[in-house]
Write a protein that holds these residues in place. Structure first.
Motif, PDB file in Angstrom:
ATOM      1  N   UNK A 133       1.272 -10.977   1.594  1.00  0.00           N
ATOM      2  CA  UNK A 133       0.975 -11.896   2.446  1.00  0.00           C
ATOM      3  C   UNK A 133      -0.939 -12.520   2.023  1.00  0.00           C
ATOM      4  N   UNK A 134      -2.097 -11.583   1.850  1.00  0.00           N
ATOM      5  CA  UNK A 134      -3.152 -12.286   2.026  1.00  0.00           C
ATOM      6  C   UNK A 134      -3.879 -12.045   0.658  1.00  0.00           C
ATOM      7  N   UNK A 153       8.296  -8.326   4.367  1.00  0.00           N
ATOM      8  CA  UNK A 153       7.206  -8.317   5.622  1.00  0.00           C
ATOM      9  C   UNK A 153       8.204  -8.024   6.406  1.00  0.00           C
ATOM     10  N   UNK A 154       9.962  -8.073   6.756  1.00  0.00           N
ATOM     11  CA  UNK A 154      10.688  -7.626   7.104  1.00  0.00           C
ATOM     12  C   UNK A 154      10.115  -5.986   7.895  1.00  0.00           C
ATOM     13  N   UNK A 200       2.496 -14.822   9.287  1.00  0.00           N
ATOM     14  CA  UNK A 200       2.589 -14.046   9.508  1.00  0.00           C
ATOM     15  C   UNK A 200       3.589 -14.130   8.256  1.00  0.00           C
ATOM     16  N   UNK A 201       4.525 -14.430   8.274  1.00  0.00           N
ATOM     17  CA  UNK A 201       6.392 -14.836   6.769  1.00  0.00           C
ATOM     18  C   UNK A 201       5.623 -15.616   6.529  1.00  0.00           C
ATOM     19  N   UNK A 205      -2.992 -11.670  10.331  1.00  0.00           N
ATOM     20  CA  UNK A 205      -1.607 -10.348   9.777  1.00  0.00           C
ATOM     21  C   UNK A 205      -2.383  -8.842  10.503  1.00  0.00           C
ATOM     22  N   UNK A 206      -3.845  -8.727  10.757  1.00  0.00           N
ATOM     23  CA  UNK A 206      -3.942  -7.461  12.038  1.00  0.00           C
ATOM     24  C   UNK A 206      -3.535  -7.124  12.787  1.00  0.00           C
ATOM     25  N   UNK A 207      -3.456  -8.471  13.995  1.00  0.00           N
ATOM     26  CA  UNK A 207      -3.614  -8.293  15.498  1.00  0.00           C
ATOM     27  C   UNK A 207      -2.318  -7.533  15.788  1.00  0.00           C
ATOM     28  N   UNK A 208      -1.115  -7.594  14.956  1.00  0.00           N
ATOM     29  CA  UNK A 208       0.176  -7.259  15.170  1.00  0.00           C
ATOM     30  C   UNK A 208       0.034  -5.559  16.325  1.00  0.00           C
TER      31      UNK A 208
END
Lengths: 219, 192
Positions: free
Chosen positions: B153-154, A86-87, A68-69, B97-100
């Motif tokens: 990120x994606x 991102x944070x 994720x990061x 990336x999405x589940x959080x």
């Protein structure tokens, strides 16, 4: 005139000459131990950071995936430190007034990078590449340890060449299926060496001769 | 005698200390993310000069990069064939990336939501089931409401993979046992 040395000095002299061999041995042993010690390699020592970021909380507690990061780990030589954006994905709403996170918000406002302290720092003459390791089945945990249990990040292994070579000589002892790369606390489903040998063949991991060639890591 | 001893000691300490030089370890060169004293913003990584197009990055495939069709509206088309490999890639990226926030089923009750982030809508509403694929792609790219953008990120191909997987998630919540091939039904035994 009396003798300058007493008779017992003979024994003393012999003992010291003989003992010097041991003293020398002891010194060499001590230097050897010291050079491999956590004191010198800085393993297990948590490093001071501008914000006390906790992997234990984010990874262990919330279950956020490493990628994720660290988004570039699969495709580039380095696993990037995330940009402040991102944070802020979460911290724009969560803990958004916390004084601890003020440096993060300040960085976002001013567009100035946060100066994180590098924890796993290889010498500049090592051309380490994250993507090749991750894509050939070396899990994050294999080098970085149980990051999900680190309130402050620290280096787990010595990062010395002999440590790298442990795996470059016997990759089958360490590789795991790609789908478990970011898994923390991975347990092989069966005998590691047997699974490992299969994966080494499947992922076309080169033989130990190629993996331990100087120019594989040094150029 | 004394001078000899001193000289010997000096030579020894020199020999030991020389091992402490770190010039080769810390070379005066830039590696990714290394700070710089030279540039005003303190970064060694430099932004691309405005108007530069890197070779192979013209990004003129409008559908692929924006999710919009020729008429400028979100497209229902996929820019690539939807294969099982794409779905599996989408599942993996979705889970990262999405589940959080959206959680693994797409109901919008992820861990970050439980910790106080604004709850996203479920994917399983009529409104979101009927949105074209390009709309989902656009939301990932530019964000929507409380959701930040995931452009950095994606990467585009992975965004499309995620869109495909979201479609599979939506289907999964509306599926009946008749949608499952008979030979695969015994794999559902674990679900209660």
């Amino acid at each position: 005139m009396s003798q300058i040395f007493r008779r017992s000095t003979n024994t003393f002299t012999r003992a010291t000459i003989f003992g010097a061999v041991f003293m020398l041995g002891l010194t060499v042993w001590a230097i050897d131990r010291l050079s491999r010690s956590d004191y010198v390699t800085r393993a297990t020592q948590a490093r001071e950071q501008p914000v006390p970021f906790s992997h234990a909380h984010h990874v262990g507690g919330l279950g956020v995936d490493c990628q994720y990061c660290h988004t570039s780990v699969e495709i580039s030589s380095y696993a990037n430190i995330p940009p402040t954006k991102t944070c802020m994905n979460c911290h724009s709403q969560i803990w958004s007034t916390s004084p601890t996170l003020e440096p993060v918000r300040a960085s976002y406002r001013t567009n100035q990078s946060i100066r994180w302290t590098k924890v796993n720092d290889l010498p500049d003459f090592v051309y380490f590449n994250h993507s090749i390791h991750v894509n050939k089945g070396v899990g994050c945990e294999s080098c970085h340890g149980r990051v999900d249990r680190m309130p402050l990040t620290y280096q787990v292994n010595s990062l010395q060449m002999e440590w790298c070579l442990n795996c470059h000589r016997n990759p089958e002892k360490y590789v795991r299926p790609r789908e478990f790369i970011t898994t923390m606390g991975y347990q092989p489903a069966g005998d590691q060496e047997e699974i490992g040998r299969k994966l080494v063949a499947e992922y076309k991991i080169q033989n130990a001769r190629a993996l331990t060639s100087c120019s594989t890591c040094h150029r | 005698m004394r001078t000899k001893l001193t000289l010997g000691g000096l030579a020894l300490s020199l020999a030991v200390l020389s091992a402490c030089r770190q010039d080769m370890h810390d070379q005066p060169k830039y590696v990714p993310l290394r700070p710089s004293d030279f540039f005003a913003d303190g970064r060694s990584a430099r932004p691309i000069a405005e108007g530069t197009v890197a070779r192979g990055h013209l990004n003129d495939d409008k559908l692929f990069y924006t999710g919009k069709g020729a008429d400028g509206r979100p497209s229902q088309e996929f820019p690539m064939p939807v294969t099982k490999a794409l779905l599996l890639r989408g599942e993996q990226r979705y889970n990262i990336y999405c589940t959080p926030c959206h959680d693994r089923t797409g109901n919008g009750n992820g861990m970050i939501v439980r910790r106080g982030y604004r709850r996203p809508p479920t994917y399983h509403s009529d409104r979101l089931r009927q949105q074209p694929n390009g709309y989902l792609y656009d939301v990932i790219t530019n964000g929507f409401g409380a959701m930040p953008d995931y452009a950095a990120q994606v990467q585009p191909a992975d965004r499309w993979a995620i869109v495909a997987y979201i479609r599979a998630l939506q289907l999964s919540q509306q599926a009946s046992i008749n949608d499952v091939p008979p030979e695969a039904r015994n794999q559902l035994g674990g679900a209660k």
